[in-house]
Write a protein that holds these residues in place. Sequence first.
Motif, PDB file in Angstrom:
ATOM      1  N   THR A  28       0.866  -1.180  -0.025  1.00 40.42           N
ATOM      2  CA  THR A  28       0.003  -0.083  -0.065  1.00 40.42           C
ATOM      3  C   THR A  28       0.904   1.361   0.119  1.00 40.42           C
ATOM      4  OG1 THR A  28      -0.339   0.154   2.737  1.00 40.42           O
ATOM      5  CG2 THR A  28      -1.747  -1.292   1.290  1.00 40.42           C
ATOM      6  N   CYS A 129     -10.637  -2.546   0.112  1.00 42.30           N
ATOM      7  CA  CYS A 129     -10.853  -1.055   0.165  1.00 42.30           C
ATOM      8  C   CYS A 129     -11.075  -0.354  -1.085  1.00 42.30           C
ATOM      9  CB  CYS A 129      -9.857  -0.583   0.927  1.00 42.30           C
ATOM     10  SG  CYS A 129     -10.052   1.438   1.085  1.00 42.30           S
ATOM     11  N   ARG A 130     -12.270   0.364  -1.168  1.00 42.49           N
ATOM     12  CA  ARG A 130     -12.584   0.987  -2.743  1.00 42.49           C
ATOM     13  C   ARG A 130     -11.349   2.183  -2.928  1.00 42.49           C
ATOM     14  NH1 ARG A 130     -18.399   3.400  -3.326  1.00 42.49           N
ATOM     15  NH2 ARG A 130     -19.075   1.102  -3.398  1.00 42.49           N
ATOM     16  N   ASN A 131     -10.603   2.299  -1.953  1.00 43.94           N
ATOM     17  CA  ASN A 131      -9.683   3.526  -2.575  1.00 43.94           C
ATOM     18  C   ASN A 131      -8.562   2.590  -3.441  1.00 43.94           C
ATOM     19  OD1 ASN A 131      -7.183   5.042  -2.870  1.00 43.94           O
ATOM     20  ND2 ASN A 131      -7.271   5.584  -0.481  1.00 43.94           N
ATOM     21  N   ARG A 133      -5.736   3.223  -4.316  1.00 49.98           N
ATOM     22  CA  ARG A 133      -4.353   3.237  -3.913  1.00 49.98           C
ATOM     23  C   ARG A 133      -4.094   2.214  -2.583  1.00 49.98           C
ATOM     24  NH1 ARG A 133      -3.740   9.373  -4.462  1.00 49.98           N
ATOM     25  NH2 ARG A 133      -5.699   8.990  -3.488  1.00 49.98           N
ATOM     26  N   CYS A 134      -5.242   1.656  -2.411  1.00 50.18           N
ATOM     27  CA  CYS A 134      -5.272   1.017  -1.107  1.00 50.18           C
ATOM     28  C   CYS A 134      -5.799  -0.495  -0.960  1.00 50.18           C
ATOM     29  CB  CYS A 134      -5.965   1.745  -0.029  1.00 50.18           C
ATOM     30  SG  CYS A 134      -6.222   0.813   1.576  1.00 50.18           S
ATOM     31  N   TRP A 149     -14.949   1.138   2.688  1.00 54.46           N
ATOM     32  CA  TRP A 149     -13.498   1.661   3.144  1.00 54.46           C
ATOM     33  C   TRP A 149     -13.131   0.884   4.351  1.00 54.46           C
ATOM     34  CZ3 TRP A 149     -12.963   4.693  -0.824  1.00 54.46           C
ATOM     35  CH2 TRP A 149     -14.128   5.661  -1.041  1.00 54.46           C
ATOM     36  N   CYS A 155      -9.024   6.408   4.456  1.00 60.50           N
ATOM     37  CA  CYS A 155      -9.380   6.241   2.944  1.00 60.50           C
ATOM     38  C   CYS A 155     -10.899   6.839   2.780  1.00 60.50           C
ATOM     39  CB  CYS A 155      -9.254   4.750   2.511  1.00 60.50           C
ATOM     40  SG  CYS A 155      -7.843   4.034   2.653  1.00 60.50           S
ATOM     41  N   ALA A 159     -11.575  10.528   0.288  1.00 57.31           N
ATOM     42  CA  ALA A 159     -12.618  10.291  -0.970  1.00 57.31           C
ATOM     43  C   ALA A 159     -13.712  11.196  -1.026  1.00 57.31           C
ATOM     44  CB  ALA A 159     -12.999   8.721  -1.260  1.00 57.31           C
ATOM     45  N   ARG A 162     -12.654  14.518  -1.729  1.00 56.29           N
ATOM     46  CA  ARG A 162     -12.691  14.957  -3.015  1.00 56.29           C
ATOM     47  C   ARG A 162     -14.158  14.989  -3.729  1.00 56.29           C
ATOM     48  NH1 ARG A 162      -8.445  11.491  -2.361  1.00 56.29           N
ATOM     49  NH2 ARG A 162      -9.511   9.661  -3.156  1.00 56.29           N
TER      50      ARG A 162
END
Length: 172
Positions: A28, A129-131, A133-134, A149, A155, A159, A162
């Motif tokens: 991660t 996780c929906r992120n 990058r994670c 998440w 995370c 999001a 944003r």
Amino acid sequence: MTATARYGLDAAPPELRLTQELLNTAPTSKSADLLADLDTARGWLAEILPSPPDLTAKGLADLRELRDTLQRLVRGEPAAFTGAIKITIDGEEAKATPTANGTAWLRAATAAECLVARATGTWPRLKLCRNPRCPVAFYDRSRNASRVWHDVATCGNAANVRAFRSRHQTFG
């Protein structure tokens, strides 16, 4: 420290614990890949298995491939893998036991976990996780299984901010 513990997550139920641990070896933005090299992977195996298999370069490549396959399965994408398991049925109880050795045992054990989790209905609660990058794998214990998440504070919050800014952006 187990891969799941380093993220402060609750462990999945027994029928998914090894699968969750293997998924959480992925790198991660805050942690290294626990299957990056033989020494790191051997350390991870020693933490999660009482008698870890002797890991070779080929076995390490197999573990990485298995992790990738499991990630696709958890995302709901088509994927398949096999493992040597023995299924025993005694009255109302069914048991799936790995019969292989080495890293093939780990493949068989995760195959058995996936099978049991699908049969018991716990599979849909294992999520990534929906992120993007994670790739942290978590077990969703929420009442309606709606978590997306692994940690809302890290995370989810980023999001959501944003998305809010995107919706309320002014032009002019």
